[in-house]
Design an enzyme around this catalytic site. Structure first.
Site, PDB file in Angstrom:
ATOM      1  N   ASP A   1     -15.511  -3.396  53.652  1.00  0.00           N
ATOM      2  CA  ASP A   1     -14.691  -4.606  53.730  1.00  0.00           C
ATOM      3  C   ASP A   1     -13.228  -4.189  53.909  1.00  0.00           C
ATOM      4  OD1 ASP A   1     -14.122  -7.317  53.722  1.00  0.00           O
ATOM      5  OD2 ASP A   1     -14.034  -7.460  51.537  1.00  0.00           O
TER       6      ASP A   1
ATOM      7  N   HIS B   1     -12.570  -6.885  44.674  1.00  0.00           N
ATOM      8  CA  HIS B   1     -13.982  -7.251  44.514  1.00  0.00           C
ATOM      9  C   HIS B   1     -14.356  -7.198  43.040  1.00  0.00           C
ATOM     10  CE1 HIS B   1     -14.874  -5.687  48.849  1.00  0.00           C
ATOM     11  NE2 HIS B   1     -14.360  -6.902  48.849  1.00  0.00           N
TER      12      HIS B   1
ATOM     13  N   SER C   1     -11.517  -2.333  46.037  1.00  0.00           N
ATOM     14  CA  SER C   1     -12.872  -2.560  45.532  1.00  0.00           C
ATOM     15  C   SER C   1     -13.144  -1.589  44.388  1.00  0.00           C
ATOM     16  CB  SER C   1     -13.872  -2.432  46.684  1.00  0.00           C
ATOM     17  OG  SER C   1     -15.155  -2.857  46.289  1.00  0.00           O
TER      18      SER C   1
END
Lengths: 191, 279
Positions: free
Chosen positions: A130, A37, A10
């Protein structure tokens, strides 16, 4: 299928991947599937960015296609990437998970189901949680869990969350991950 | 235990049995849906419906028909947007509509219409382009609740900003606000938009062709199917379309690997709009 590597990243992830992916050799014996992401509205062009820098082939993941060894696949923007029981890739437009689409948990959990102990999962830098549940699913299925060392990661939240749910995961600095994956590869390859 | 013969996963066995039960009891066929997604949805359903296992869910499903609607909501419904992927609608407007204008009457099929966002988007687009009056839209889905929502045409007001932005980017000639009235937290769309829409129960897995179409829009539906079911669905589209009719798929869907690929030509490649070849 000989096995698979899945990677989630991310915040700071593109930078981390620029260290990791170019260090993998062209004949790396497994496919590598990656969720990063990124903002949902545009095609992110990650495959193009990495193609020029990597020895491995780099593509965007395509629905119901079998991933090939020596090839890196990025989840397209605004779609989840999953692994089907037969090892093929599948896309979904289901709701975001952990506010993310693509979600790292979705990739890791489905890949853990499909690949079991033939899966290696890597969780990199990021500012959310996540991937933590996914990493635990990988470990429970007998796969190999690796996290970027939170102490040296650009943003420690995500790898730290991974370690909290998966304390036995291997901790490595970003530049040690590719050599480790290469070392793991032969022992995992099964005819 | 070794790698070649992993211990069978109990969840996976139960899921297979549950999908078989769903088909044999109610004729809803999810057996050829992509398994990884359906499993995620079933895990969610199991949790939210308070079931200890998929077997428990199957037991209730077999004996209590009212469980069917609840389960279908987990298996099928998804949130969409009006004019989702505005460049798709812009391509329809600029490239496909000029061809459609040459027909005295038109049939358009929105396959897997869910809550109807795309139905209203196309109705608005066709109205703006002056084709609405000669068009019949068929909006189909397998979920009766979704069809009802589509027929109602009421959407949360907090989505309107996104819908409006998409509508503008699609090359709109009008303002989205011309088409709805706000009522507290809801936007109620003009019922005249569905004057030419037929809402109908239809399954790409088990039903057959029902009319000859000039345009079929089926976006982000095929990705939920396995290869076999994808082939079946595309076969239906192939059979339904008039010669030189148009098929629009989702942004990451493609006919490239399909057995039916030869029957279609890329029309607007980057928007996944295909044209059926002459045969």
């Amino acid at each position: 299928m000989t096995g698979m590597v899945v990677i989630g990243a991310s915040a700071g992830g593109v930078q981390a991947l620029l260290t990791l992916l170019p260090a993998l050799p062209a004949d790396f014996p497994r496919p590598v599937l990656i969720v990063v992401h990124v903002p949902p509205d545009h095609d992110h062009g990650l495959a193009g960015l990495f193609e020029a820098r990597c020895a491995m082939q780099v593509r965007e993941a395509e629905d119901k296609q079998l991933p090939e060894p020596g090839t890196i696949y990025f989840a397209p923007a605004n779609y989840h990437l999953l692994v089907e029981p037969d090892g093929s890739m599948a896309l979904s437009a289901d709701d975001p998970v952990n506010h993310s689409r693509p979600s790292i948990d979705v990739l890791l959990e489905s890949a853990a189901d499909a690949l079991r102990r033939r899966l290696i999962a890597v969780l990199l830098t990021g500012a959310n949680n996540d991937g933590a549940e996914g990493l635990r699913a990988v470990a429970r299925a007998g796969g190999t869990a690796i996290v970027e060392d939170p102490e040296t990661a650009r943003v420690p939240t995500m790898p730290a969350a991974g370690l909290a749910l998966c304390p036995d995961a291997t901790r490595l600095a970003i530049d040690a991950i590719a050599p480790h994956l290469v070392r793991l590869a032969p022992s995992h390859v099964r005819p | 235990m070794n790698d070649e013969t992993p211990e069978p996963d109990v969840d996976d066995i139960e899921i297979e049995l549950l999908l078989e039960a769903l088909y044999r009891r109610y004729h809803y066929d999810f057996r050829h849906y992509a398994r990884a997604s359906i499993k995620r949805r079933l895990i969610q359903a199991r949790g939210r419906l308070g079931m200890a296992s998929f077997s428990a869910l199957q037991d209730r499903l077999l004996h209590e028909p009212e469980m069917l609607a609840k389960l279908l909501n987990y298996l099928t419904v998804q949130v969409s947007e009006m004019f989702r992927d505005p460049s798709y609608f812009r391509a329809l407007r600029e490239k496909v509509i000029p061809h459609l204008r040459t027909y005295p009457s038109l049939k358009v099929w929105i396959a897997g219409c869910s809550n109807g966002e795309e139905v209203y988007s196309l109705a608005m687009l066709f109205r703006e382009e002056g084709l609405e009056q000669r068009t019949i839209f068929y909006a189909t889905d397998i979920n009766p609740k979704a069809l009802k929502a589509a027929e109602a045409g009421v959407y949360p007001l907090d989505q309107i900003r996104k819908f409006t932005e998409n509508h503008q980017k699609s090359g709109a000639r009008t303002s989205l606000s011309d088409y709805y009235v706000a009522d507290y937290d809801r936007a109620i769309f003009d019922s005249s938009l569905r004057a030419n829409v037929v809402f109908s129960d239809h399954s790409l897995a088990t039903d057959s062709v029902f009319a000859e179409m000039h345009l079929i829009s089926c976006r982000n539906v095929l990705i939920y199917f396995d290869r076999d079911l994808q082939e079946r669905a595309v076969g239906l589209f192939d059979e339904s379309l008039v010669r030189r009719g148009f098929l629009g798929l989702g942004r990451k869907e493609s006919l490239r690997f399909s057995d039916h690929a030869a029957g279609f030509a890329d029309f607007v490649r980057e928007e996944k709009i295909y044209q059926r070849r002459e045969r």
